[in-house]
Write a protein that holds these residues in place. Structure first.
Motif, short mmCIF file in Angstrom:
data_model
loop_
_atom_site.label_atom_id
_atom_site.label_comp_id
_atom_site.label_asym_id
_atom_site.label_seq_id
_atom_site.Cartn_x
_atom_site.Cartn_y
_atom_site.Cartn_z
N MET A 1 -163.03 -108.25 -21.22
CA MET A 1 -163.63 -107.82 -22.46
C MET A 1 -163.02 -106.48 -22.87
SD MET A 1 -167.56 -106.86 -23.28
CE MET A 1 -168.28 -108.11 -24.26
N TYR A 2 -162.75 -106.31 -24.13
CA TYR A 2 -162.14 -105.10 -24.67
C TYR A 2 -163.16 -103.98 -24.75
CZ TYR A 2 -159.87 -101.96 -27.95
OH TYR A 2 -159.33 -100.85 -28.56
N ASP A 3 -162.82 -102.83 -24.18
CA ASP A 3 -163.69 -101.65 -24.18
C ASP A 3 -163.00 -100.56 -24.99
OD1 ASP A 3 -165.43 -99.58 -23.71
OD2 ASP A 3 -165.07 -99.49 -21.56
N PRO A 4 -163.44 -100.33 -26.23
CA PRO A 4 -162.75 -99.33 -27.07
C PRO A 4 -162.81 -97.92 -26.50
CG PRO A 4 -164.66 -100.25 -28.21
CD PRO A 4 -164.51 -101.00 -26.94
N GLU A 5 -163.90 -97.56 -25.85
CA GLU A 5 -163.99 -96.22 -25.26
C GLU A 5 -162.97 -96.04 -24.15
OE1 GLU A 5 -167.14 -93.11 -23.25
OE2 GLU A 5 -167.89 -94.90 -24.24
N GLN A 6 -162.77 -97.07 -23.35
CA GLN A 6 -161.76 -97.01 -22.30
C GLN A 6 -160.36 -96.91 -22.91
OE1 GLN A 6 -162.17 -96.58 -19.07
NE2 GLN A 6 -159.99 -96.63 -18.65
N ALA A 7 -160.12 -97.61 -24.00
CA ALA A 7 -158.83 -97.54 -24.67
C ALA A 7 -158.57 -96.13 -25.20
CB ALA A 7 -158.77 -98.55 -25.82
N VAL A 8 -159.59 -95.49 -25.76
CA VAL A 8 -159.47 -94.12 -26.25
C VAL A 8 -159.20 -93.18 -25.07
CG1 VAL A 8 -160.70 -92.19 -27.33
CG2 VAL A 8 -160.87 -94.48 -28.31
N ARG A 9 -159.93 -93.36 -23.99
CA ARG A 9 -159.77 -92.52 -22.80
C ARG A 9 -158.33 -92.60 -22.27
NH1 ARG A 9 -163.58 -94.73 -20.01
NH2 ARG A 9 -165.19 -93.34 -20.79
N GLU A 10 -157.81 -93.81 -22.18
CA GLU A 10 -156.45 -93.99 -21.67
C GLU A 10 -155.42 -93.39 -22.62
OE1 GLU A 10 -155.86 -98.11 -20.71
OE2 GLU A 10 -157.49 -98.10 -19.25
N GLN A 34 -158.74 -91.47 -30.66
CA GLN A 34 -159.72 -92.26 -31.42
C GLN A 34 -159.12 -92.78 -32.71
OE1 GLN A 34 -163.15 -89.67 -31.92
NE2 GLN A 34 -164.38 -91.11 -30.73
N ARG A 35 -158.42 -91.91 -33.43
CA ARG A 35 -157.79 -92.34 -34.70
C ARG A 35 -156.82 -93.48 -34.46
NH1 ARG A 35 -157.76 -86.83 -35.89
NH2 ARG A 35 -155.67 -86.63 -35.01
N GLU A 36 -155.98 -93.35 -33.43
CA GLU A 36 -154.99 -94.38 -33.15
C GLU A 36 -155.63 -95.70 -32.76
OE1 GLU A 36 -151.99 -93.21 -30.36
OE2 GLU A 36 -151.69 -91.28 -31.35
N VAL A 37 -156.61 -95.65 -31.88
CA VAL A 37 -157.26 -96.88 -31.40
C VAL A 37 -158.03 -97.55 -32.52
CG1 VAL A 37 -159.03 -97.77 -29.83
CG2 VAL A 37 -157.30 -96.17 -28.98
N LEU A 38 -158.79 -96.77 -33.29
CA LEU A 38 -159.56 -97.35 -34.39
C LEU A 38 -158.65 -97.90 -35.47
CD1 LEU A 38 -162.50 -94.81 -34.68
CD2 LEU A 38 -162.57 -97.13 -33.76
N SER A 39 -157.57 -97.20 -35.77
CA SER A 39 -156.63 -97.67 -36.77
C SER A 39 -156.00 -99.00 -36.33
CB SER A 39 -155.54 -96.62 -37.00
OG SER A 39 -154.59 -97.09 -37.90
N ALA A 40 -155.62 -99.07 -35.07
CA ALA A 40 -155.03 -100.31 -34.55
C ALA A 40 -156.06 -101.45 -34.57
CB ALA A 40 -154.52 -100.10 -33.13
N SER A 41 -157.30 -101.13 -34.24
CA SER A 41 -158.36 -102.15 -34.25
C SER A 41 -158.59 -102.68 -35.66
CB SER A 41 -159.66 -101.59 -33.69
OG SER A 41 -159.52 -101.28 -32.34
N LEU A 42 -158.61 -101.76 -36.62
CA LEU A 42 -158.85 -102.18 -38.00
C LEU A 42 -157.68 -103.00 -38.55
CD1 LEU A 42 -160.51 -98.98 -39.49
CD2 LEU A 42 -161.59 -101.17 -38.98
N SER A 43 -156.46 -102.62 -38.22
CA SER A 43 -155.33 -103.39 -38.71
C SER A 43 -155.29 -104.77 -38.07
CB SER A 43 -154.02 -102.65 -38.49
OG SER A 43 -153.73 -102.54 -37.13
N ASN A 44 -155.66 -104.85 -36.79
CA ASN A 44 -155.73 -106.17 -36.13
C ASN A 44 -156.82 -107.03 -36.73
OD1 ASN A 44 -153.63 -105.61 -34.40
ND2 ASN A 44 -154.95 -104.96 -32.73
N ALA A 45 -157.95 -106.42 -37.08
CA ALA A 45 -159.06 -107.17 -37.66
C ALA A 45 -158.69 -107.69 -39.05
CB ALA A 45 -160.30 -106.30 -37.73
N SER A 46 -157.94 -106.91 -39.80
CA SER A 46 -157.59 -107.34 -41.16
C SER A 46 -156.53 -108.43 -41.15
CB SER A 46 -157.10 -106.15 -41.99
OG SER A 46 -155.87 -105.66 -41.49
#
Length: 69
Positions: A1-10, A34-46
């Motif tokens: 399962m994808y953990d966004p907080e862990q992705a930000v931490r790494e 945070q900006r990088e991970v959230l931006s990547a998540s949003l672009s993948n979602a779109s």
């Protein structure tokens, strides 16, 4: 399962390494990560189409007309 907080931490850790392991910049690294991970998540979602189970209203109406006839 994808953990966004862990992705930000790494990512923040990697930014710290890339910055020469200088202490005192943890908040800047965390926010940049945070900006990088959230931006990547949003672009993948779109890029992914929305999954819908609902039928279109026109198809449902056409189906009702055919079954009534």
């Amino acid at each position: 399962m994808y953990d966004p907080e862990q992705a930000v931490r790494e990512r923040a850790y990697h930014l710290w390494i890339e910055g020469g392991c200088q202490h005192g910049h943890a908040n800047a690294h965390w926010l940049a990560a945070q900006r990088e991970v959230l931006s990547a998540s949003l672009s993948n979602a779109s890029e992914q189409p929305l999954a819908t189970n609902a039928k279109s209203p026109r198809k449902a109406a056409a189906k009702k007309k055919k079954s009534a006839a």
